[in-house]
Design an enzyme around this catalytic site. Structure first.
Site, PDB file in Angstrom:
ATOM      1  N   ASP A  70      62.104  39.732  75.115  1.00  0.00           N
ATOM      2  CA  ASP A  70      62.136  38.728  74.045  1.00  0.00           C
ATOM      3  C   ASP A  70      63.354  38.312  73.730  1.00  0.00           C
ATOM      4  O   ASP A  70      63.943  38.121  72.505  1.00  0.00           O
ATOM      5  CB  ASP A  70      61.374  39.119  72.817  1.00  0.00           C
TER       6      ASP A  70
ATOM      7  N   ASP B  90      54.851  29.675  73.442  1.00  0.00           N
ATOM      8  CA  ASP B  90      55.983  30.827  73.018  1.00  0.00           C
ATOM      9  C   ASP B  90      57.197  30.470  73.875  1.00  0.00           C
ATOM     10  O   ASP B  90      57.285  31.133  75.157  1.00  0.00           O
ATOM     11  CB  ASP B  90      55.419  32.361  73.207  1.00  0.00           C
TER      12      ASP B  90
ATOM     13  N   HIS C  34      51.495  37.365  61.881  1.00  0.00           N
ATOM     14  CA  HIS C  34      50.340  38.293  62.211  1.00  0.00           C
ATOM     15  C   HIS C  34      49.911  38.632  60.792  1.00  0.00           C
ATOM     16  O   HIS C  34      50.774  38.844  59.910  1.00  0.00           O
ATOM     17  CB  HIS C  34      50.598  39.586  62.891  1.00  0.00           C
TER      18      HIS C  34
ATOM     19  N   ASP D 122      59.855  44.033  78.723  1.00  0.00           N
ATOM     20  CA  ASP D 122      59.429  42.727  77.688  1.00  0.00           C
ATOM     21  C   ASP D 122      60.464  42.600  76.821  1.00  0.00           C
ATOM     22  O   ASP D 122      60.976  43.450  75.764  1.00  0.00           O
ATOM     23  CB  ASP D 122      58.268  42.743  76.840  1.00  0.00           C
TER      24      ASP D 122
ATOM     25  N   LYS E   7      49.757  38.672  78.858  1.00  0.00           N
ATOM     26  CA  LYS E   7      50.924  39.532  79.358  1.00  0.00           C
ATOM     27  C   LYS E   7      50.396  40.513  80.435  1.00  0.00           C
ATOM     28  O   LYS E   7      49.331  41.136  80.206  1.00  0.00           O
ATOM     29  CB  LYS E   7      51.459  40.356  77.827  1.00  0.00           C
TER      30      LYS E   7
ATOM     31  N   GLU F  60      53.578  32.380  77.216  1.00  0.00           N
ATOM     32  CA  GLU F  60      54.953  32.883  76.745  1.00  0.00           C
ATOM     33  C   GLU F  60      55.652  32.982  77.955  1.00  0.00           C
ATOM     34  O   GLU F  60      55.633  33.692  78.861  1.00  0.00           O
ATOM     35  CB  GLU F  60      54.854  34.158  75.990  1.00  0.00           C
TER      36      GLU F  60
ATOM     37  N   HIS G 139      56.610  36.608  79.128  1.00  0.00           N
ATOM     38  CA  HIS G 139      55.489  37.357  79.691  1.00  0.00           C
ATOM     39  C   HIS G 139      55.317  36.923  81.178  1.00  0.00           C
ATOM     40  O   HIS G 139      54.953  37.478  82.234  1.00  0.00           O
ATOM     41  CB  HIS G 139      54.304  37.052  78.937  1.00  0.00           C
TER      42      HIS G 139
ATOM     43  N   GLU H  97      46.814  34.205  74.748  1.00  0.00           N
ATOM     44  CA  GLU H  97      48.256  34.550  75.027  1.00  0.00           C
ATOM     45  C   GLU H  97      48.150  35.727  75.967  1.00  0.00           C
ATOM     46  O   GLU H  97      47.750  36.735  75.613  1.00  0.00           O
ATOM     47  CB  GLU H  97      49.144  35.096  74.089  1.00  0.00           C
TER      48      GLU H  97
ATOM     49  N   MET I  70      50.552  28.293  62.787  1.00  0.00           N
ATOM     50  CA  MET I  70      49.822  29.251  63.673  1.00  0.00           C
ATOM     51  C   MET I  70      49.760  30.396  62.952  1.00  0.00           C
ATOM     52  O   MET I  70      50.858  30.903  62.186  1.00  0.00           O
ATOM     53  CB  MET I  70      50.345  29.186  64.930  1.00  0.00           C
TER      54      MET I  70
ATOM     55  N   ASP J 145      59.374  32.976  70.190  1.00  0.00           N
ATOM     56  CA  ASP J 145      58.738  34.563  70.161  1.00  0.00           C
ATOM     57  C   ASP J 145      59.751  35.112  70.701  1.00  0.00           C
ATOM     58  O   ASP J 145      59.607  35.517  71.701  1.00  0.00           O
ATOM     59  CB  ASP J 145      57.398  34.513  70.526  1.00  0.00           C
TER      60      ASP J 145
ATOM     61  N   ASP K 167      52.227  41.087  59.203  1.00  0.00           N
ATOM     62  CA  ASP K 167      53.859  40.502  58.835  1.00  0.00           C
ATOM     63  C   ASP K 167      53.844  40.135  57.362  1.00  0.00           C
ATOM     64  O   ASP K 167      54.866  40.445  56.668  1.00  0.00           O
ATOM     65  CB  ASP K 167      54.017  39.409  59.692  1.00  0.00           C
TER      66      ASP K 167
END
Lengths: 383, 383, 383, 383
Positions: free
Chosen positions: A257, A245, A54, A255, A183, A217, A220, A181, A88, A287, A57
């Site tokens: 992850d 993802d 992102h 979530d 969710k 993902e 998700h 994406e 990406m 991810d 980030d």
């Protein structure tokens, strides 16, 4: 079975994944900030192919242009030094409180404008560092209270934004595809476009559908208990699997992850087999993040594990394809096929007049139990 | 607030709903067979507009042509006598064991052919009785064992079938639209096209997408915990809400098909408001059944309740629209809007150069708690 | 129907609820710190009876003894000035990273010792301010990785801690009962004692079971899709409902802690009816928080809404009890009852020899559809 | 690794499991009736130890005493000829419509009496054939409509029944223990005692708690997304694991009763490890059935698969226990432990005065990611 990752495997990680500091709704950070350049170096050592980010980030939301350039310059040099790529990039449209009630779907035209601006700038940043895929995850595009929001309007606003940004990318001559994406919820009570399929349906209504695909993902869709293999199959069949993802998740909860393949051993076998056999040649993006109980060293255990399990499953898929007993059983279950004639009056008349023996149609053996057990044996490494 | 249903409300029931005999996986039938003509008469008395059916709800799968004609004739006379309509029909492609591993997606080309034939004949039957919408629910199109089935192939086979049947309908000059109905699981471990959105995405890939829309079912999306109001909104926005199945369900469990509005009081308020305010003018079809504890009389209590609760929610939606305090609060939350300029280089440049005050963007009050409480008050009838 | 809360209603809020600052896994704080004394004053104005707290909601974890005394003194004066009570207190054993892998169930004996110490001190603080109930929520007592943790050992460690703390309370002559609060997951992948029933079972194995009960939380059981009314009924029947956490939640997702009664309109009617009719006379504690989109003012809308909806449901319960048609139908469904004889050889012989007519046993009408629709009408305020 | 089952493994199947005929809510039977004696012979050949049954799996509900005796006689001879045992029996209190609104918790005292009688007779039958464990699954003990049922009363009625039946067993000098089996829903909207823990809590309130334990079923707890390993651990720790039902299930959906180990590869590893290492020496009972797509032959594939996967997981558990790297890592994570002193004023004072370094408490490495990956490797057979 070689389980050592190499760049040819196209494994990528988000900066936010290895950089995750372990904050959760009930507890504070447990790990220090990870320098993005350090992340790149460590991931390169482990055999990864690239990193994704992102905008924030890498570049803080309040960085001056000078700071931005310095950060980006150093990051680029690290990429060059390590041979790592940035396939990406994406925009953080959820952390800042300006987006607390949505970004592209906010009621406030200024918020929507700011979200567009932030995305254009983040696209510039991503492209500058080599990104070819641009991901959109609308974490705040949703509602807890449906009484003052209109989900039809939200779709229209989201479409307006994506159409605008497609034109921007073309105008800038960016070689960039968009990947949406989905969710279902968290952080919002309900997020618009809750599943990958919601976005597949939406894409067909865009001005430039050919530029836009999906970024499914695993976690998700697993949150809802959906079969992720089926989800990805639909995206592939539609020519829309632009990115993926990879992570893991127990159904019906927050979530998580989790490390890829740490929970869904059998479902993710089918996923990896599909990715490997379908000709998908994009990144295998993880991810996920390390458990909150890990320290800094544990983050790299986590990253290693994601790649290792992918390679284990890839080897299992090859074994499955080459196993004579399994393949014979698959062939028996499938039986001979026969192309169906295209519609014609004659074909239709003939079909309507045909006589079927229902008992015979149901009498063919379908030894799925036997086949599934062979697969379980194969997954457990006992054949 | 008038809560007496009339045909103008367009309430319809499936023959299989009031005819449900209460069998479940752990218990036997509890109610006797209900004659379809009796169902029509009773529903007409209660104020319904029409009935829908699977082919075999009306005509047994092994009926001779003569039996079929007799049954259909009597049924038609009952419709005429009562003024009831048959707005929708569908095919039973799940009960007979010939379909135990799928119908249109079966590996067996003979099963696929039989499913097509059965559907063509059922379309003939439906059209003969006035149906304008034809629903497809692929209850057996799925898998427990993914090792011998290919979800990509399943999509292609389903498409082939729908394309064929579109041509059949055109060739027969049937004034008929198709409505695809999704369900995530049960009776199969996973059903292909698990959500309404999966079908919306699929429709865009058909030969004649304009003929095909969706039939979202509340319980099927609630099983996954999805926001059904959002689901239906996407279908509406895409111009694809061709039919709707109204019932109720607790999330995360077996398919309950509960009386409409018996569980999801607040979510279904939004649904009814959307249907009523969006201009949707199709049937309000109840796809539910009485509790297994009910006797024959209880079936009609059930049917009455479905319609009554719809009308209550419709009245609540009107009250909501006319409530000044609520509408003022909605307006405050929404704030002034402003059309976004279409893309141009200039618009883009201007936007990129604009300065945003993030703190200001986040400072606007969004009194959702207050609004939601007003809605709760309204739903409870205390304002 | 009076919907204005008064202290007689025994409504309480956690300092952490109205003080929630809107941080979530994907976004930062949106509201400023709320001073505990200000919280007390505002809640008193709204009609609440008391406030509850974790030790560190009031006294920072690193406060000096002098700071602690100053804070507690000011807080006590505010309680006195407002007439507010502190019926319950609890310990924060989840935020600090020392507890990242558990508190009472940690592998590390020093962490367990620190958790005990922190709890003893927090009990002192709670009792000093008047608390009569002490809640235990073991948010970090769980695992993501079962390979290095033993759930049998975890139970034993938890028991050891509770037994120790019971003795401590007795030794200090504290008039204090313990209430154990379950949650299935989040922040841990799986939390030990995932349901209220898990704790009910555990209590029977303690040294002093009479001192220990449960604190069921609506959202925590709704996360699993359980019927909270049934859950609380079991606790009540066992004489173990020592406290209750009221809020709301959509099933199968992250812990939402929504405003009481904002989602589960019908299920919470049964809950409130049970609390009011059972003789439960403890606090009605709201463990929820305002949406992240709210500003400071919205927090008080949220608090008002919790209490208002409780009072609406209480009034509905009274209406239900006094509705003749409903009560007649309930009586019809229940039918005449007859005490069952206690076991004796003779009673057993007689029963074994009796002849039953199964058809007759199943033929009694059970008009649940009708009754449930009357309830729905009542909830919607249309009868 | 020997994967050939023998009676020493104590594998048992219900007659209803291999005899399942594939009926589901949307489709008819697909397999013919299986003769109980044939089931016994086939299971004996496959290496099973025993079979279990509901009364009506063996003796039809309307059999005459003569028919009953003939059936039982033949069945007993088959058991003797094959060496098979009947370790457990149970009552069918759900199929007949007399039980449509409950058995032991029915409002109708005659239904409750009939349920008691049916259970006493079924206990006689079970004991006659050697059963030492008697299971109670209250499939119809629940509600869709809470308005006319009282969950407190339901608990009392259920207790009354179990207390009565305990006395009956003692009076008859039956060497029989009771095992209560929970399920959250299906066929009822909500079933009372939804989890194993609900029954553990209930047992403590019985007249003869020592006679009563639980029969946890994997699928029933997985339906809610609970960690079954943790559930069984609590039952074991309480000395209440009297029986266990092994199968598999995807969370958040209808009761699938899948082949053991076909979905939850990792969770069931922990379960098998726990059963094998805890000293549990009861039956390993499979309560599952073949997919509806199977024919008669497939039923035996199914049965073979259940036992085979159990033995695979047992071998994996042994490998785990003997793996030096894994065990070293487990030891590192666990660290040195130290018995906690029992409560005394002095111990309490000392603990309260102790100084803790929170930073130090949180700094110990907890390499769960590394350990979990080693386990995943082990499960996949790549170490």
């Amino acid at each position: 079975m070689t389980l050592q990752p190499t760049p040819a495997d196209k494994f990528t990680f988000g900066l936010w994944t290895v950089g995750n500091r372990g904050r959760d709704p009930f507890g504070d950070f447990v790990r220090p900030t990870l320098d993005p350049c350090e992340a790149v170096r460590r991931l390169a050592e482990l055999g990864a192919w690239g990193v994704n980010f992102h905008d924030n980030d890498l570049v803080p939301i309040d960085a001056t242009p000078g700071e931005r350039d310095r950060i980006v310059g150093e990051f680029r040099r690290t990429l060059e030094a390590t041979g790592m790529t940035v396939p990406m990039a994406t925009t953080n449209l959820f952390f800042d409180r300006a987006f607390k009630d949505g970004a592209f779907t906010s009621h406030d035209p200024d918020v929507r404008a700011y979200a567009l601006q932030k995305t254009m700038r983040a696209m510039d940043l991503g492209v500058e560092l080599g990104a070819r895929t641009y991901v959109f995850w609308g974490g705040r595009e949703g509602a807890e209270v449906d009484a003052a929001k209109d989900p039809v309007e939200a779709i229209k606003r989201f479409r307006e934004a994506i159409n605008f940004l497609c034109e921007y990318a073309r105008d800038q001559r960016y070689d960039l595809r968009f990947a949406l994406e989905a969710k279902p919820n968290e952080p919002r009570g309900d997020i618009y476009f809750p599943t990958t399929a919601s976005y597949l349906a939406f894409i067909a209504t865009l001005d430039r559908p050919e530029m836009v695909g999906v970024n499914p993902e695993a976690a998700h869709e697993h949150m809802l208990g959906l079969n992720f293999y089926h989800v990805v199959a639909q995206a592939l069949e539609a020519g829309k699997l632009f990115h993926i993802d990879l992570n893991d998740q127990k159904p019906g909860r927050f979530d998580q992850d989790l490390r890829f393949g740490s929970e869904s051993l059998k479902p993710l076998f089918f996923l990896v087999r599909l990715l490997e056999e379908s000709g998908y040649d994009g990144p295998r993006h993880f991810d996920a993040h390390a458990y909150r109980t890990e320290n800094e060293a544990g983050v790299w255990d986590f990253a290693r594990g994601c790649m290792r399990t992918y390679l284990i499953l890839k080897a299992k898929a090859q074994q499955f394809a080459g196993d004579r007993e399994i393949q014979a059983l698959v062939a028996e279950i499938r039986g001979p096929d026969e192309p169906f004639p295209p519609y014609s009056r004659e074909a239709s008349d003939r079909l309507k007049a045909r006589t079927f023996d229902r008992a015979a149609l149901s009498s063919r053996p379908l030894p799925y139990e036997r086949l599934d057990q062979l697969l379980v044996d194969l997954l457990f490494g006992v054949r």
